[in-house]
Design a protein around this motif. Structure first.
Motif, PDB file in Angstrom:
ATOM      1  N   GLU A 192      30.206  45.136  42.684  1.00  0.00           N
ATOM      2  CA  GLU A 192      31.462  45.618  43.157  1.00  0.00           C
ATOM      3  C   GLU A 192      32.488  45.360  42.442  1.00  0.00           C
ATOM      4  O   GLU A 192      33.489  46.156  42.182  1.00  0.00           O
ATOM      5  N   VAL A 193      32.456  43.929  41.994  1.00  0.00           N
ATOM      6  CA  VAL A 193      33.656  43.525  41.324  1.00  0.00           C
ATOM      7  C   VAL A 193      33.724  44.120  39.735  1.00  0.00           C
ATOM      8  O   VAL A 193      34.741  44.679  39.348  1.00  0.00           O
ATOM      9  N   GLN A 226      38.221  29.674  35.038  1.00  0.00           N
ATOM     10  CA  GLN A 226      37.623  30.230  35.922  1.00  0.00           C
ATOM     11  C   GLN A 226      38.593  30.908  37.427  1.00  0.00           C
ATOM     12  O   GLN A 226      38.484  31.869  37.689  1.00  0.00           O
ATOM     13  N   HIS A 227      39.236  29.815  37.443  1.00  0.00           N
ATOM     14  CA  HIS A 227      40.391  30.404  38.644  1.00  0.00           C
ATOM     15  C   HIS A 227      41.486  31.459  38.130  1.00  0.00           C
ATOM     16  O   HIS A 227      41.886  32.066  38.947  1.00  0.00           O
ATOM     17  N   SER A 228      41.665  31.283  36.776  1.00  0.00           N
ATOM     18  CA  SER A 228      42.723  32.338  36.226  1.00  0.00           C
ATOM     19  C   SER A 228      41.986  33.727  36.449  1.00  0.00           C
ATOM     20  O   SER A 228      42.657  34.818  36.824  1.00  0.00           O
ATOM     21  N   LEU A 229      40.588  33.900  36.043  1.00  0.00           N
ATOM     22  CA  LEU A 229      40.055  35.042  36.060  1.00  0.00           C
ATOM     23  C   LEU A 229      40.068  35.454  37.489  1.00  0.00           C
ATOM     24  O   LEU A 229      40.091  36.705  37.982  1.00  0.00           O
ATOM     25  N   TYR A 230      39.776  34.650  38.396  1.00  0.00           N
ATOM     26  CA  TYR A 230      39.661  34.775  39.868  1.00  0.00           C
ATOM     27  C   TYR A 230      40.933  35.347  40.601  1.00  0.00           C
ATOM     28  O   TYR A 230      41.071  36.407  41.260  1.00  0.00           O
ATOM     29  N   LEU A 232      34.570  36.941  40.767  1.00  0.00           N
ATOM     30  CA  LEU A 232      33.071  36.898  40.770  1.00  0.00           C
ATOM     31  C   LEU A 232      32.892  35.587  41.847  1.00  0.00           C
ATOM     32  O   LEU A 232      33.652  34.711  41.970  1.00  0.00           O
ATOM     33  N   SER A 233      31.669  35.726  42.360  1.00  0.00           N
ATOM     34  CA  SER A 233      31.162  34.548  43.243  1.00  0.00           C
ATOM     35  C   SER A 233      31.142  33.301  42.455  1.00  0.00           C
ATOM     36  O   SER A 233      30.595  33.292  41.092  1.00  0.00           O
ATOM     37  N   LYS A 287      51.572  34.986  33.517  1.00  0.00           N
ATOM     38  CA  LYS A 287      52.441  34.147  34.644  1.00  0.00           C
ATOM     39  C   LYS A 287      51.355  33.625  35.608  1.00  0.00           C
ATOM     40  O   LYS A 287      51.533  32.541  35.909  1.00  0.00           O
ATOM     41  N   ILE A 288      50.320  34.225  36.022  1.00  0.00           N
ATOM     42  CA  ILE A 288      49.297  33.753  36.786  1.00  0.00           C
ATOM     43  C   ILE A 288      48.603  32.581  36.147  1.00  0.00           C
ATOM     44  O   ILE A 288      48.206  31.738  36.748  1.00  0.00           O
TER      45      ILE A 288
END
Length: 354
Positions: free
Chosen positions: A194-195, A229-233, A239-240, A345-346
């Motif tokens: 779904e992501v 990984q946390h930037s993508l999240y 994603l899990s 910025k994120i």
């Protein structure tokens, strides 16, 4: 770097000829496992190469440790001597270890010509798609692919099951759901698919922006893969990220692919440092050098799940037995993305731990 060395074939020449190659002396050997800092500086390239090649892997297929995150590696330069003309050649290789549950490391390196702890894993290499098990291929008709006989499904109890295509219809009539073409793997859960669907209109360019920031030279990039990984999240590609034992998470599969591109495709993809749009040469490099690892790890991507993405693809390569294979565009989950300025910025906030 595309050689698959072994013994006297370390330089890809016949040991019986005058130009045969002999291992003389490495600058270092593989006696000490890598530090976390060494692995991060290498963008974990040797981790990935060791998991694919060590103890049985080849260009054509991964070895027994492909999904084992306890297998790690570090790069090392070797020096070879070519007989007769006394030329030398430096090769980058990988030393491999396996972290042990009780502490310490198992040395996975080899003995060559009586010398112990010699690495036989190349730091970079071209790999083959596993077209019998994954929904994959080069897109060239003569190479085959995109006709895998397996379909990943979710049974009525929520468990993932890989079925033969001939058995899918009967299972669906009993409540099973089709997820994607190819065997079930790390990203096969419906939550992750779904992501992929919800971000299909913008994630390629957004991920490129994040990936470029990660790969920036001169110390300007990310300090560790956790920030990546946390930037993508945080930009919505959530994603899990949970791991079981020594297996990868779905996010690991994607960030491994980003890091692989940063090491092996920096030439064909250099324009990304100025323009995040994908180019044919960059896509081709990814699919040649990093794509086989990625789809083997993930199982599900947009094509295998029946999703038409923001990368132009031959419709024949899009799975017809995926979770969204027969879903109209207006009925697909669709999530809003961020502008490049907002993404940057994120990223800054994530690196600062905000």
């Amino acid at each position: 770097d595309d050689l698959y060395p072994g013994g006297s074939e370390l330089l890809g020449v016949d040991a019986s000829t005058d130009r045969a190659a002999s291992l003389v002396k490495p600058w270092k050997n593989c006696t000490d496992p890598p530090t976390p800092e060494e692995r991060a500086a290498d963008k974990y390239q040797c981790d990935r190469q060791c998991r694919w090649h060590a103890e049985g892997g080849s260009a054509g297929a991964p070895g027994p440790h492909f999904s084992n995150r306890s297998v790690i590696g570090k790069p090392i330069k070797f020096r070879y001597l070519v007989w007769r003309n006394s030329d030398s050649l430096n090769k980058k290789m990988c030393c491999c270890w396996q972290e042990q549950p009780g502490g310490g490391h198992r040395n996975m390196n080899d003995v060559v010509d009586g010398l112990e702890n010699m690495p036989l894993v190349p730091r970079t290499s071209v790999k083959s798609f596993q077209i019998d098990d994954t929904w994959s291929g080069t897109g060239k008709e003569e190479d085959g692919g995109f006709d895998c006989d397996y379909v990943c499904t979710e049974d009525p109890y929520g468990s993932l099951r890989t079925l033969r295509r001939s058995d899918v219809d009967a299972a669906v009539s009993n409540g099973t759901k089709k997820l994607h073409c190819g065997r079930c793997a790390t990203c096969s859960a419906m939550r992750d698919i779904e992501v992929l669907a919800g971000t299909r209109e913008w994630i390629t360019e957004a991920m490129t922006t994040v990936g470029v920031e990660f790969a920036r030279p001169l110390g300007e990039g990310f300090k560790n893969v956790s920030h990546l990984q946390h930037s993508l999240y945080n930009i919505g590609f959530n994603l899990s990220m949970d791991r079981r034992d020594d297996s990868p998470s779905c996010m690991d599969c994607w960030t491994d692919n980003i890091m692989c591109d940063a090491v092996q495709c920096v030439g064909p993809c250099w324009t990304k440092f100025f323009d995040p749009k994908q180019t044919p040469n960059c896509i081709a490099c990814d699919e040649k050098r990093c794509g086989p690892e990625f789809i083997k790890c993930a199982g599900a991507n947009r094509r295998s799940s029946g999703i038409i993405s923001d990368i132009e693809r031959d419709i024949k390569t899009v799975c017809r037995d995926g979770a969204f294979s027969h879903t109209h565009e207006e009925d697909l989950p669709t999530w809003s993305g961020y502008s490049k300025k907002e993404i940057l910025k994120i990223i800054t906030q994530t690196k600062k731990g905000v």
